[in-house]
Design a protein around this motif. Structure first.
Motif, PDB file in Angstrom:
ATOM      1  N   VAL A  23       0.820  -1.213   0.000  1.00 41.86           N
ATOM      2  CA  VAL A  23       0.000   0.000   0.000  1.00 41.86           C
ATOM      3  C   VAL A  23       0.854   1.263   0.000  1.00 41.86           C
ATOM      4  CG1 VAL A  23      -1.794   1.287   1.226  1.00 41.86           C
ATOM      5  CG2 VAL A  23      -1.870  -1.220   1.155  1.00 41.86           C
ATOM      6  N   VAL A  24       1.828   1.323   0.883  1.00 51.68           N
ATOM      7  CA  VAL A  24       2.627   2.547   1.041  1.00 51.68           C
ATOM      8  C   VAL A  24       3.348   2.941  -0.247  1.00 51.68           C
ATOM      9  CG1 VAL A  24       4.568   3.583   2.265  1.00 51.68           C
ATOM     10  CG2 VAL A  24       2.864   2.259   3.524  1.00 51.68           C
ATOM     11  N   PRO A  25       4.094   2.041  -0.911  1.00 50.53           N
ATOM     12  CA  PRO A  25       4.780   2.461  -2.144  1.00 50.53           C
ATOM     13  C   PRO A  25       3.825   2.950  -3.224  1.00 50.53           C
ATOM     14  CG  PRO A  25       5.661   0.374  -1.352  1.00 50.53           C
ATOM     15  CD  PRO A  25       4.428   0.649  -0.562  1.00 50.53           C
ATOM     16  N   LEU A  26       2.675   2.281  -3.365  1.00 51.60           N
ATOM     17  CA  LEU A  26       1.731   2.683  -4.407  1.00 51.60           C
ATOM     18  C   LEU A  26       1.123   4.048  -4.115  1.00 51.60           C
ATOM     19  CD1 LEU A  26      -0.093  -0.674  -5.243  1.00 51.60           C
ATOM     20  CD2 LEU A  26       1.862   0.389  -6.378  1.00 51.60           C
ATOM     21  N   GLU A  27       0.811   4.320  -2.846  1.00 52.71           N
ATOM     22  CA  GLU A  27       0.262   5.627  -2.496  1.00 52.71           C
ATOM     23  C   GLU A  27       1.292   6.734  -2.741  1.00 52.71           C
ATOM     24  OE1 GLU A  27      -2.627   6.617  -1.763  1.00 52.71           O
ATOM     25  OE2 GLU A  27      -3.778   4.921  -1.019  1.00 52.71           O
ATOM     26  N   LEU A  28       2.538   6.495  -2.333  1.00 50.48           N
ATOM     27  CA  LEU A  28       3.573   7.504  -2.522  1.00 50.48           C
ATOM     28  C   LEU A  28       3.882   7.704  -4.002  1.00 50.48           C
ATOM     29  CD1 LEU A  28       6.006   6.662   0.424  1.00 50.48           C
ATOM     30  CD2 LEU A  28       4.298   8.490   0.287  1.00 50.48           C
ATOM     31  N   CYS A  42      -0.990  16.118  -2.515  1.00 52.40           N
ATOM     32  CA  CYS A  42      -0.850  16.253  -1.059  1.00 52.40           C
ATOM     33  C   CYS A  42      -1.604  15.144  -0.340  1.00 52.40           C
ATOM     34  CB  CYS A  42      -1.355  17.615  -0.612  1.00 52.40           C
ATOM     35  SG  CYS A  42      -0.296  18.998  -1.059  1.00 52.40           S
ATOM     36  N   ALA A  43      -2.836  14.902  -0.763  1.00 47.84           N
ATOM     37  CA  ALA A  43      -3.655  13.892  -0.093  1.00 47.84           C
ATOM     38  C   ALA A  43      -3.045  12.506  -0.223  1.00 47.84           C
ATOM     39  CB  ALA A  43      -5.074  13.907  -0.667  1.00 47.84           C
ATOM     40  N   LEU A  44      -2.620  12.135  -1.421  1.00 44.42           N
ATOM     41  CA  LEU A  44      -2.044  10.804  -1.630  1.00 44.42           C
ATOM     42  C   LEU A  44      -0.738  10.632  -0.863  1.00 44.42           C
ATOM     43  CD1 LEU A  44      -2.752  10.500  -5.452  1.00 44.42           C
ATOM     44  CD2 LEU A  44      -3.844   9.152  -3.650  1.00 44.42           C
ATOM     45  N   SER A  45       0.078  11.685  -0.827  1.00 48.69           N
ATOM     46  CA  SER A  45       1.345  11.604  -0.103  1.00 48.69           C
ATOM     47  C   SER A  45       1.114  11.478   1.401  1.00 48.69           C
ATOM     48  CB  SER A  45       2.199  12.838  -0.400  1.00 48.69           C
ATOM     49  OG  SER A  45       2.490  12.937  -1.781  1.00 48.69           O
ATOM     50  N   VAL A  46       0.162  12.261   1.921  1.00 48.97           N
ATOM     51  CA  VAL A  46      -0.161  12.175   3.347  1.00 48.97           C
ATOM     52  C   VAL A  46      -0.693  10.780   3.687  1.00 48.97           C
ATOM     53  CG1 VAL A  46      -1.757  13.001   5.123  1.00 48.97           C
ATOM     54  CG2 VAL A  46      -0.523  14.638   3.702  1.00 48.97           C
ATOM     55  N   LEU A  47      -1.568  10.252   2.832  1.00 52.19           N
ATOM     56  CA  LEU A  47      -2.104   8.915   3.078  1.00 52.19           C
ATOM     57  C   LEU A  47      -0.994   7.869   3.064  1.00 52.19           C
ATOM     58  CD1 LEU A  47      -5.372   9.010   0.932  1.00 52.19           C
ATOM     59  CD2 LEU A  47      -5.234   8.756   3.417  1.00 52.19           C
ATOM     60  N   GLY A  48      -0.075   7.988   2.108  1.00 56.31           N
ATOM     61  CA  GLY A  48       1.018   7.022   2.041  1.00 56.31           C
ATOM     62  C   GLY A  48       1.863   7.027   3.299  1.00 56.31           C
ATOM     63  N   CYS A  49       2.202   8.216   3.784  1.00 55.12           N
ATOM     64  CA  CYS A  49       3.017   8.305   5.000  1.00 55.12           C
ATOM     65  C   CYS A  49       2.224   7.894   6.239  1.00 55.12           C
ATOM     66  CB  CYS A  49       3.566   9.722   5.152  1.00 55.12           C
ATOM     67  SG  CYS A  49       4.835  10.140   3.934  1.00 55.12           S
ATOM     68  N   ALA A  50       0.923   8.176   6.241  1.00 55.25           N
ATOM     69  CA  ALA A  50       0.088   7.753   7.369  1.00 55.25           C
ATOM     70  C   ALA A  50       0.024   6.221   7.447  1.00 55.25           C
ATOM     71  CB  ALA A  50      -1.311   8.335   7.243  1.00 55.25           C
ATOM     72  N   TRP A  51      -0.120   5.576   6.289  1.00 53.33           N
ATOM     73  CA  TRP A  51      -0.104   4.113   6.267  1.00 53.33           C
ATOM     74  C   TRP A  51       1.251   3.588   6.745  1.00 53.33           C
ATOM     75  CZ3 TRP A  51      -4.332   1.505   6.121  1.00 53.33           C
ATOM     76  CH2 TRP A  51      -5.430   1.905   5.360  1.00 53.33           C
ATOM     77  N   ALA A  52       2.328   4.238   6.308  1.00 56.79           N
ATOM     78  CA  ALA A  52       3.664   3.793   6.698  1.00 56.79           C
ATOM     79  C   ALA A  52       3.870   3.913   8.198  1.00 56.79           C
ATOM     80  CB  ALA A  52       4.728   4.610   5.944  1.00 56.79           C
ATOM     81  N   GLY A  53       3.487   5.059   8.775  1.00 53.10           N
ATOM     82  CA  GLY A  53       3.639   5.249  10.210  1.00 53.10           C
ATOM     83  C   GLY A  53       2.836   4.248  11.011  1.00 53.10           C
ATOM     84  N   THR A  54       1.579   4.039  10.606  1.00 51.25           N
ATOM     85  CA  THR A  54       0.721   3.089  11.310  1.00 51.25           C
ATOM     86  C   THR A  54       1.291   1.671  11.234  1.00 51.25           C
ATOM     87  OG1 THR A  54      -1.224   4.440  10.806  1.00 51.25           O
ATOM     88  CG2 THR A  54      -1.619   2.158  11.455  1.00 51.25           C
ATOM     89  N   ALA A  55       1.759   1.286  10.041  1.00 50.40           N
ATOM     90  CA  ALA A  55       2.292  -0.068   9.869  1.00 50.40           C
ATOM     91  C   ALA A  55       3.557  -0.285  10.690  1.00 50.40           C
ATOM     92  CB  ALA A  55       2.573  -0.325   8.392  1.00 50.40           C
ATOM     93  N   LEU A  56       4.441   0.688  10.716  1.00 50.87           N
ATOM     94  CA  LEU A  56       5.697   0.527  11.451  1.00 50.87           C
ATOM     95  C   LEU A  56       5.466   0.446  12.955  1.00 50.87           C
ATOM     96  CD1 LEU A  56       8.049   2.927   9.458  1.00 50.87           C
ATOM     97  CD2 LEU A  56       8.233   0.438   9.639  1.00 50.87           C
ATOM     98  N   VAL A  57       4.566   1.284  13.474  1.00 46.31           N
ATOM     99  CA  VAL A  57       4.271   1.239  14.908  1.00 46.31           C
ATOM    100  C   VAL A  57       3.633  -0.097  15.269  1.00 46.31           C
ATOM    101  CG1 VAL A  57       2.873   2.250  16.755  1.00 46.31           C
ATOM    102  CG2 VAL A  57       4.099   3.732  15.161  1.00 46.31           C
ATOM    103  N   THR A  58       2.730  -0.578  14.417  1.00 40.56           N
ATOM    104  CA  THR A  58       2.065  -1.859  14.688  1.00 40.56           C
ATOM    105  C   THR A  58       3.051  -3.010  14.621  1.00 40.56           C
ATOM    106  OG1 THR A  58       0.025  -0.976  13.724  1.00 40.56           O
ATOM    107  CG2 THR A  58       0.166  -3.361  14.000  1.00 40.56           C
ATOM    108  N   LEU A  59       3.995  -2.949  13.675  1.00 40.08           N
ATOM    109  CA  LEU A  59       4.979  -4.022  13.536  1.00 40.08           C
ATOM    110  C   LEU A  59       5.912  -4.106  14.736  1.00 40.08           C
ATOM    111  CD1 LEU A  59       6.063  -3.780   9.786  1.00 40.08           C
ATOM    112  CD2 LEU A  59       5.069  -5.776  10.920  1.00 40.08           C
ATOM    113  N   THR A  60       6.262  -2.953  15.301  1.00 42.41           N
ATOM    114  CA  THR A  60       7.245  -2.941  16.391  1.00 42.41           C
ATOM    115  C   THR A  60       6.616  -3.067  17.774  1.00 42.41           C
ATOM    116  OG1 THR A  60       7.176  -0.502  16.385  1.00 42.41           O
ATOM    117  CG2 THR A  60       8.881  -1.573  15.052  1.00 42.41           C
ATOM    118  N   GLY A  61       5.300  -3.004  17.851  1.00 41.89           N
ATOM    119  CA  GLY A  61       4.630  -3.096  19.146  1.00 41.89           C
ATOM    120  C   GLY A  61       3.990  -4.454  19.370  1.00 41.89           C
TER     121      GLY A  61
END
Length: 236
Positions: free
Chosen positions: A71-76, A92-111
């Motif tokens: 998801v993240v690479p395609l959105e970015l 702007c919207a697509l870039s924000v969504l891509g980074c939001a998905w990335a942040g959510t995924a990384l926090v979920t993976l490490t927690g």
């Protein structure tokens, strides 16, 4: 300096004005919005599967890893090409969504799987108002895209409320909104893809204003005010 009689040169008034000789070169690009919609719909399904417990908690990390690599690479990528296509709102919207998905995924993976995260709550509750602003900006031209961003903002807010220590009902509500978002995104992506391939509106998208004339207008409409756009004017 061109010889007298050349286009843009007037022997009575002297050298030509710069704007009479300047040419703006535009590179045709395919629309990246269908890809952004399809990626968003896929991410919504994956996240909803975790929130609604359609997959075991032990599978939370594999699912979020799929979000990160798909998801993240395609959105970015969609955001980058939207910038190149001179659509700053969608970019702007697509870039924000891509980074939001990335942040959510990384926090979920490490927690720990299934455990709320106060840090993620702060992040999501900060992104939700930004999504509302982007949604408001999209309303005049792309109401369908604005509705998608509005639903996304609601989902971010509900997920943030759950991650901040809210009841499980917030997570469930967010998951079902994600299901609706996935259906909505699939429709939008299909409509945009058909529009792009046929060069006409096949399924209703609700385009208005310049978003409508960009598809139905002539070349003159496309170049209207081009001299004032970023990349042409001297300063952003």
């Amino acid at each position: 300096m061109p010889p007298p009689g050349a286009r843009g040169y007037d022997t009575d008034t002297g050298p030509p004005r710069p704007e009479t000789l300047t040419r703006i070169m535009l590179r045709p690009l395919a629309s990246s919005l269908p890809l952004g919609f399809f990626a968003f719909g896929t991410g919504s399904v994956l996240l909803s599967a975790v929130q609604l417990r359609w997959v075991p908690l032990a599978q939370t990390r594999p699912v979020t890893l799929l979000v990160l690599v798909f998801v993240v690479p395609l959105e970015l990528l969609s955001g980058v090409f939207a910038f190149l296509a001179r659509d700053s709102g969608a970019a702007c919207a697509l870039s924000v969504l891509g980074c939001a998905w990335a942040g959510t995924a990384l926090v979920t993976l490490t927690g720990p799987p299934g455990r709320p995260s106060a840090g993620l709550a702060v992040f999501l509750l900060s992104v939700a108002p930004l999504m509302l602003v982007l949604s408001a900006a999209a309303i005049p031209g792309k109401p369908l895209f604005a509705a998608l961003l509005l639903m996304g903002a609601c989902r971010f807010a509900l997920t943030g409320a759950y991650e901040a220590g809210g009841a499980a009902a917030w997570r469930t509500a967010s998951g079902w909104i994600g299901v609706a978002l996935a259906v909505f995104a699939l429709y939008g992506g299909l409509a945009l893809l058909l529009e792009e391939t046929t060069q006409r509106t096949v399924l209703p998208l609700g385009r208005r204003g310049r978003a409508r004339t960009s598809l139905q207008g002539d070349l003159g409409h496309q170049l209207d005010h081009a001299e004032r756009e970023a990349g042409v004017r001297r300063q952003l």
